[in-house]
Design a protein around this motif. Structure first.
Motif, PDB file in Angstrom:
ATOM      1  N   SER A 274       0.824  -1.204   0.000  1.00 42.25           N
ATOM      2  CA  SER A 274       0.000   0.000   0.000  1.00 42.25           C
ATOM      3  C   SER A 274       0.861   1.258   0.000  1.00 42.25           C
ATOM      4  CB  SER A 274      -0.903   0.013   1.237  1.00 42.25           C
ATOM      5  OG  SER A 274      -1.625   1.226   1.297  1.00 42.25           O
ATOM      6  N   ASN A 275       0.437   2.237  -0.791  1.00 36.60           N
ATOM      7  CA  ASN A 275       1.111   3.534  -0.835  1.00 36.60           C
ATOM      8  C   ASN A 275       0.394   4.575   0.023  1.00 36.60           C
ATOM      9  OD1 ASN A 275       3.123   2.695  -2.625  1.00 36.60           O
ATOM     10  ND2 ASN A 275       1.790   3.053  -4.383  1.00 36.60           N
ATOM     11  N   LEU A 276      -0.625   4.155   0.762  1.00 35.96           N
ATOM     12  CA  LEU A 276      -1.395   5.089   1.584  1.00 35.96           C
ATOM     13  C   LEU A 276      -0.551   5.622   2.739  1.00 35.96           C
ATOM     14  CD1 LEU A 276      -4.871   3.334   1.888  1.00 35.96           C
ATOM     15  CD2 LEU A 276      -4.331   5.435   0.641  1.00 35.96           C
ATOM     16  N   THR A 277      -0.756   6.882   3.031  1.00 38.13           N
ATOM     17  CA  THR A 277      -0.117   7.499   4.196  1.00 38.13           C
ATOM     18  C   THR A 277      -0.906   7.105   5.445  1.00 38.13           C
ATOM     19  OG1 THR A 277      -1.483   9.479   4.076  1.00 38.13           O
ATOM     20  CG2 THR A 277       0.599   9.494   2.815  1.00 38.13           C
TER      21      THR A 277
ATOM     22  N   GLY B 291      -4.365   8.573   5.197  1.00 37.41           N
ATOM     23  CA  GLY B 291      -5.227   7.816   4.292  1.00 37.41           C
ATOM     24  C   GLY B 291      -5.717   6.526   4.926  1.00 37.41           C
ATOM     25  N   ARG B 292      -4.827   5.841   5.631  1.00 39.83           N
ATOM     26  CA  ARG B 292      -5.229   4.593   6.285  1.00 39.83           C
ATOM     27  C   ARG B 292      -6.229   4.858   7.411  1.00 39.83           C
ATOM     28  NH1 ARG B 292      -0.447   0.080   6.279  1.00 39.83           N
ATOM     29  NH2 ARG B 292       0.266   0.480   4.173  1.00 39.83           N
TER      30      ARG B 292
ATOM     31  N   TYR C 226      -8.379   7.246   7.566  1.00 35.75           N
ATOM     32  CA  TYR C 226      -9.659   7.540   6.909  1.00 35.75           C
ATOM     33  C   TYR C 226     -10.364   6.245   6.507  1.00 35.75           C
ATOM     34  CZ  TYR C 226     -13.155   9.268   3.702  1.00 35.75           C
ATOM     35  OH  TYR C 226     -14.354   9.522   3.083  1.00 35.75           O
ATOM     36  N   ILE C 227      -9.627   5.334   5.894  1.00 29.23           N
ATOM     37  CA  ILE C 227     -10.236   4.088   5.415  1.00 29.23           C
ATOM     38  C   ILE C 227     -10.675   3.202   6.576  1.00 29.23           C
ATOM     39  CG2 ILE C 227      -9.757   1.920   4.206  1.00 29.23           C
ATOM     40  CD1 ILE C 227      -8.182   3.584   2.168  1.00 29.23           C
TER      41      ILE C 227
END
Length: 133
Positions: A92-95, A98-99, A101-102
């Motif tokens: 995953s490239n999520l910061t 971002g994580r 939030y998800i």
């Protein structure tokens, strides 16, 4: 010979006598070697670093436990399982933002955890998930 004090001499001698008395009665212990709290910056910085490391390790341990309870069914213990369409967390490239939030709001088949986990627990899970790279 009789000696008499002049008023100016009496004031000076009185001050000298009071000073001598105070010095002899002083309770200052100049030989004390008892250790006190760290006073130099490097000691204080080291103590703060130790506290921060402990807090981070505790948060990671809590995050790992929460991850095992809530996430391993789909993501697997190592983050690579991909069951039910779950993404491989190691790729995953999520910061962190971002994580978070998800995890809070869900995405696709992933459920939202905002009503199940506290904000602090979500941050702990996300922090742990970032170590699965």
């Amino acid at each position: 010979m009789k000696y008499t004090f002049l008023p100016s001499q009496a004031g000076w001698l009185g001050s000298l006598a009071i000073s001598a008395l105070l010095l002899s009665c002083s309770s200052v212990d100049t030989k004390r070697t008892e250790s006190a709290a760290p006073t130099n910056e490097s000691s204080i910085g080291a103590a703060q670093s130790a506290i921060m490391n402990t807090l981070e390790n505790d948060a990671l341990a809590a995050g790992k436990s929460l991850f095992q309870q809530n996430c391993t069914a789909c993501h697997g213990a190592n983050g690579k399982l991909g069951a039910n369409g779950a993404h491989d967390l190691t790729k995953s490239n999520l910061t962190v933002t971002g994580r978070v939030y998800i995890v809070k709001n869900g995405l696709g088949k992933m459920p939202a955890f905002k009503s199940t986990l506290t904000d602090e627990e979500i941050e702990q899970v996300v922090t742990y998930s970032m170590t699965l790279r």
